[in-house]
Write an enzyme that holds these catalytic residues in place. Structure first.
Site, PDB file in Angstrom:
ATOM      1  N   ASP A 146       0.865  -1.176   0.000  1.00 22.09           N
ATOM      2  CA  ASP A 146       0.000   0.000   0.000  1.00 22.09           C
ATOM      3  C   ASP A 146       0.900   1.224   0.000  1.00 22.09           C
ATOM      4  OD1 ASP A 146      -3.239   0.329   0.886  1.00 22.09           O
ATOM      5  OD2 ASP A 146      -1.960   2.119   0.949  1.00 22.09           O
ATOM      6  N   THR A 165     -13.802  -4.128  -7.978  1.00 22.06           N
ATOM      7  CA  THR A 165     -15.001  -4.116  -8.822  1.00 22.06           C
ATOM      8  C   THR A 165     -14.792  -3.101  -9.940  1.00 22.06           C
ATOM      9  OG1 THR A 165     -16.313  -4.626  -6.906  1.00 22.06           O
ATOM     10  CG2 THR A 165     -17.509  -3.797  -8.819  1.00 22.06           C
ATOM     11  N   ARG A 194     -18.790  -9.760   2.230  1.00 20.28           N
ATOM     12  CA  ARG A 194     -19.611  -8.828   3.008  1.00 20.28           C
ATOM     13  C   ARG A 194     -18.803  -8.344   4.202  1.00 20.28           C
ATOM     14  NH1 ARG A 194     -24.047 -13.013   4.453  1.00 20.28           N
ATOM     15  NH2 ARG A 194     -22.123 -14.208   4.409  1.00 20.28           N
ATOM     16  N   CYS A 206     -20.025  -0.545  -1.369  1.00 23.92           N
ATOM     17  CA  CYS A 206     -20.251  -1.260  -2.632  1.00 23.92           C
ATOM     18  C   CYS A 206     -21.559  -0.912  -3.329  1.00 23.92           C
ATOM     19  CB  CYS A 206     -20.189  -2.762  -2.391  1.00 23.92           C
ATOM     20  SG  CYS A 206     -18.533  -3.314  -2.021  1.00 23.92           S
ATOM     21  N   ARG A 232     -19.233   4.507   5.472  1.00 26.64           N
ATOM     22  CA  ARG A 232     -19.414   5.011   4.103  1.00 26.64           C
ATOM     23  C   ARG A 232     -20.867   4.834   3.659  1.00 26.64           C
ATOM     24  NH1 ARG A 232     -14.382   2.085   1.332  1.00 26.64           N
ATOM     25  NH2 ARG A 232     -14.809   0.628   3.023  1.00 26.64           N
TER      26      ARG A 232
HETATM   27  C1  UDX Z   1     -21.918  -6.141  -0.322  1.00 20.89           C
HETATM   28  C2  UDX Z   1     -22.148  -7.503  -1.000  1.00 20.89           C
HETATM   29  O1  UDX Z   1     -23.025  -8.306  -0.207  1.00 20.89           O
HETATM   30  C3  UDX Z   1     -20.837  -8.227  -1.244  1.00 20.89           C
HETATM   31  O2  UDX Z   1     -21.073  -9.452  -1.937  1.00 20.89           O
HETATM   32  C4  UDX Z   1     -19.974  -7.299  -2.073  1.00 20.89           C
HETATM   33  O3  UDX Z   1     -18.821  -7.872  -2.489  1.00 20.89           O
HETATM   34  C5  UDX Z   1     -19.724  -6.027  -1.315  1.00 20.89           C
HETATM   35  O4  UDX Z   1     -20.982  -5.390  -1.075  1.00 20.89           O
HETATM   36  P1  UDX Z   1     -21.515  -5.237   2.146  1.00 20.89           P
HETATM   37  O5  UDX Z   1     -21.565  -3.880   1.540  1.00 20.89           O
HETATM   38  O6  UDX Z   1     -20.433  -5.552   3.103  1.00 20.89           O
HETATM   39  O7  UDX Z   1     -21.429  -6.359   0.994  1.00 20.89           O
HETATM   40  O8  UDX Z   1     -22.879  -5.444   2.934  1.00 20.89           O
HETATM   41  P2  UDX Z   1     -24.214  -6.291   2.783  1.00 20.89           P
HETATM   42  O9  UDX Z   1     -24.320  -7.204   3.936  1.00 20.89           O
HETATM   43  O10 UDX Z   1     -24.380  -6.867   1.442  1.00 20.89           O
HETATM   44  O11 UDX Z   1     -25.295  -5.123   2.991  1.00 20.89           O
HETATM   45  C6  UDX Z   1     -25.305  -3.984   2.140  1.00 20.89           C
HETATM   46  C7  UDX Z   1     -26.305  -2.972   2.618  1.00 20.89           C
HETATM   47  O12 UDX Z   1     -27.630  -3.448   2.418  1.00 20.89           O
HETATM   48  C8  UDX Z   1     -26.233  -2.641   4.111  1.00 20.89           C
HETATM   49  O13 UDX Z   1     -26.447  -1.269   4.279  1.00 20.89           O
HETATM   50  C9  UDX Z   1     -27.358  -3.447   4.729  1.00 20.89           C
HETATM   51  O14 UDX Z   1     -27.824  -2.905   5.927  1.00 20.89           O
HETATM   52  C10 UDX Z   1     -28.392  -3.339   3.615  1.00 20.89           C
HETATM   53  N1  UDX Z   1     -29.366  -4.424   3.623  1.00 20.89           N
HETATM   54  C11 UDX Z   1     -28.978  -5.712   3.462  1.00 20.89           C
HETATM   55  C12 UDX Z   1     -30.714  -4.120   3.751  1.00 20.89           C
HETATM   56  O15 UDX Z   1     -31.108  -2.963   3.880  1.00 20.89           O
HETATM   57  N2  UDX Z   1     -31.630  -5.143   3.724  1.00 20.89           N
HETATM   58  C13 UDX Z   1     -31.255  -6.439   3.561  1.00 20.89           C
HETATM   59  O16 UDX Z   1     -32.151  -7.306   3.536  1.00 20.89           O
HETATM   60  C14 UDX Z   1     -29.888  -6.741   3.432  1.00 20.89           C
END
Ligand code: UDX
Length: 457
Positions: A31, A122, A156, A262, A329
């Site tokens: 990094d 990504t 995730r 993401c 974020r």
């Molecule tokens: C996501 C993807 O799941 C992962 O595969 C990718 O590589 C990176 O982005 P992440 O951002 O860590 O992962 O969180 P995730 O658990 O997917 O939740 C994303 C957002 O959706 C969160 O803000 C969560 O609170 C929200 N969410 C999730 C909902 O509002 N409702 C749901 O049913 C599920």
């Protein structure tokens, strides 16, 4: 065992590097942020992720995980190079690929043996072609041997180590038999399906997967809004839909909308890419638009209870974009606080892990915002309490005590995680999402005879 280097020690890079070291490969983490390297060298991760600190220490103790800020040295010593740098959105929502380009140039300068270049970040479809072209144009070593592979991550936050070590699937976008052989060897011990495609298809799988999950969330949030108008129950609607195997129950959790590093970025980038290609991306833009206005669902409930939010004290519990992370974020909690400050409310907030990050992010707000040491201090003299993050510990709070501490007993449960009946019994005006509006109606709707029953036979 392979010699790898992982360029970019952000979220994806740190998990990739420490997990491959755990799987007995020799990994160099690179990094350009020297401060981050210094901290990591002491075993201190740059962010909170369950299990990560232990893996970093394990890799450092057994000598499999080393760190440097010298990318040239790291590339020269490696056979496989994982590109894990950021691809943030530019002002039009398109991915800014300048860091990927910079790494490609560094690789081009250091092609001292065959290199397998793995795209983990990504990126829009077609990025691998750009990487190859950049290497071809800038490498002094004409005829150097290298291949590019796309191996998207699906990690995730909060569950990233498990997701890495036990994935649902591994996607490999590959264009040479040598690359295929190296990647299959690298993932030899993984038990999940491995899908091998061309590179552009693999790039698209990542964007399409995240866009689809974001679409599920915006869809259920739209249905939740309808539920509120007709006094239906969104959790039961989601259950009823989710039993259909074609739909599935996951990611049908209605609430404050998606955040994180993401989904918000990827949906914008995917839509922008489609636009550039002349494909109508209205669907994707709508997913984003629905999500952007989720915060008003909370504001409306606050106004429904308090009438005027100006000069009211609002306690906000949950600043991380979801539980088990300190990442803020695109966090709905942060967006809500900004909106409340704009409306003239005073905000007391608390998060079990994300307070330090939130202090930095919200430093410009000054007086109307205070950071509490614990949830009980946050709710003292509050006119309303809003839950914005689904931290499990919030469900175990002493609500009787909270009732005593608050000035007026209003709870907005942005994550549908609390027990409505219990809270209304304690005298709270309790609002959740898509489960009909407060003022006592909630308690009736959620009595046990309305709870979902599944007859086994
Ligand atoms: C996501 C993807 O799941 C992962 O595969 C990718 O590589 C990176 O982005 P992440 O951002 O860590 O992962 O969180 P995730 O658990 O997917 O939740 C994303 C957002 O959706 C969160 O803000 C969560 O609170 C929200 N969410 C999730 C909902 O509002 N409702 C749901 O049913 C599920």
């Amino acid at each position: 065992m392979a010699n790898l280097c992982v360029v970019g020690l952000g979220y994806v890079g740190m998990v990739t590097a420490s997990c491959f070291a755990h799987l007995r490969h020799n990994v160099i983490g690179v990094d350009k942020d020297e401060r981050k390297i210094e901290l990591l060298a002491k075993g201190i991760p740059p962010f909170f992720e369950p299990g990560l600190e232990e893996l970093i220490k394990e890799g450092q103790n057994n000598g499999r995980f080393s760190l440097t800020s010298d990318i040239n040295e790291a590339i020269c010593q490696s056979d496989i190079i994982f590109i894990c740098v950021g691809t943030p959105p530019d002002k039009n929502g398109q991915s800014d690929l300048s860091q990927v380009e910079e790494v490609s140039r560094s690789i081009a300068r250091n092609l001292n043996s065959h290199k397998l270049i793995v795209e983990k970040s990504t990126v829009p479809a077609g990025t691998a072609e750009r990487i190859k072209q950049t290497i071809k144009i800038t490498s002094p070593n004409i005829g150097a041997s290298y291949s590019v592979v796309c191996n998207p991550e699906f990690l995730r936050e909060g569950k990233a180590i498990t997701d890495f070590l036990s994935p649902d699937r591994i996607v490999l976008g590959i264009e040479s038999s040598k690359a295929r052989q190296i990647m299959q060897e690298l993932y030899r011990d993984f038990k999940c399906p491995v899908l091998v495609t061309d590179i552009t298809t693999a790039e698209l799988i990542k964007h399409a997967s995240n866009a689809f999950l974001a679409m599920k969330i915006s869809f259920i949030n739209l249905v939740a809004d309808i539920c509120e108008k007709v006094y239906a129950d969104i959790n039961s609607v989601a259950d009823g839909m989710g039993f259909d195997r074609r739909i599935g129950r996951e990611f049908l959790g209605a609430g404050t909308g998606y955040g994180g590093s993401c989904f918000p970025k990827d949906i914008k980038s995917f839509a922008a890419m489609a636009g550039v290609l002349g494909v109508d991306a209205t669907l994707l833009k709508e997913v984003d638009r629905i999500n952007e206005k989720r915060i008003f669902s909370i504001i409306n409930k606050l106004e429904d209870a308090l009438w005027v939010c100006k000069n009211k004290v609002i306690a906000v519990l949950g600043l991380a974009f979801k539980d088990d992370t300190d990442d803020i974020r695109e966090s709905p909690g942060i967006k809500l606080i900004r909106k409340l400050a704009e409306m003239g409310s005073r905000v007391n907030c608390f998060d079990p892990k994300a307070t330090n990050n939130a202090k930095i992010e919200l430093h410009d707000l000054g007086y109307p915002l205070t950071f509490a040491e614990n949830p009980y201090d946050a709710v003292r003299e509050a006119d309303a309490l809003v839950f914005m993050t689904n931290w499990p510990e919030f469900t175990r709070l002493d609500f009787q005590e909270i009732r005593q501490l608050m000035r007026t007993p209003v709870i907005i449960d942005g994550r549908n995680m609390l027990r409505a009946e219990e809270l209304t019994k304690l005298g709270f005006w309790y609002y959740d999402i898509g489960r009909c509006r407060g003022k006592g109606k909630t308690s009736v709707m959620q009595q046990s005879f309305f709870d979902m029953t599944v007859w086994e036979d």
